[in-house]
Design a protein around this motif. Sequence first.
Motif, PDB file in Angstrom:
ATOM      1  N   ALA A  35      47.340  37.873  37.970  1.00 32.53           N
ATOM      2  CA  ALA A  35      46.457  37.297  38.987  1.00 32.53           C
ATOM      3  C   ALA A  35      46.976  37.522  40.402  1.00 32.53           C
ATOM      4  CB  ALA A  35      46.277  35.804  38.732  1.00 32.53           C
ATOM      5  N   GLN A  41      43.043  41.060  42.228  1.00 32.73           N
ATOM      6  CA  GLN A  41      42.379  40.415  43.362  1.00 32.73           C
ATOM      7  C   GLN A  41      41.148  41.198  43.801  1.00 32.73           C
ATOM      8  OE1 GLN A  41      43.071  37.562  45.047  1.00 32.73           O
ATOM      9  NE2 GLN A  41      44.916  36.977  43.916  1.00 32.73           N
ATOM     10  N   CYS A  48      41.158  35.159  39.761  1.00 25.60           N
ATOM     11  CA  CYS A  48      42.615  35.139  39.926  1.00 25.60           C
ATOM     12  C   CYS A  48      43.109  33.736  40.259  1.00 25.60           C
ATOM     13  CB  CYS A  48      43.029  36.124  41.008  1.00 25.60           C
ATOM     14  SG  CYS A  48      42.798  37.856  40.530  1.00 25.60           S
TER      15      CYS A  48
END
Length: 231
Positions: A35, A41, A48
């Motif tokens: 994440a 992202q 995330c």
Amino acid sequence: MQSKFDKPKGLVVFDLDSTLFDVSPRTLQILHDFASTPKAQSFSSHACKKLKEVNSLPSVYHLKELTLHFNLGEVPPEFYHALFQYWREEFFSNKLLHLDRPEDGAIDFCHEVFAKGSNIIYLTGRDEERMGLGTRNVLKNFGFPLDAEKAHVELKPHRSLDDALFKRDFLIEMHALTDFVPGPVWFIENEPANIVAVREGLPHVNVIFFDSIHAGTHPVPADLPHIKNFL
């Protein structure tokens, strides 16, 4: 867990992942690390953020099914593909094995078995190249019995080998060494596919099903004793 291994000089074979060890802390760290990557992202900052908030995992084997519990929202298929690739590279490596935690009673039970004269083999589908060093270090650091002749680890020599066939063939070879296995053989495992293969190759082996997560490719044999811990 009440010991059934009173006869000396037998062999007790333990699986590692999801049998002696709870591997969920390893997977949880991988989710958090993924994440934080720019690639993740770029797919969904919301997903995330949700992954980073996860602090425990449900008892689910498959990664995509696991993520359904986290309310990630709408994410493209590429997100799951990238997550799986990242998880596979990180999970099957030495890097995070130290995060695994022994199942309840596992260490003491292994010592009890060893003290009564049985040999121990930690027989795992992990492969030597990617996970050998970390596997031995974790067993040593947690204090599991280790001995060059009587309590040792066997990993796949190459990642391409099928787990079930590797375990079956290894135990068939061990069975031929009567000096090493003069007594009863016990096999403690969480994965039904591995159990089926071992029982087909060595029907005399005593099998105990460790009831945790598994791939679901084979049904759990109904005639086996089940345990959820080693207490």
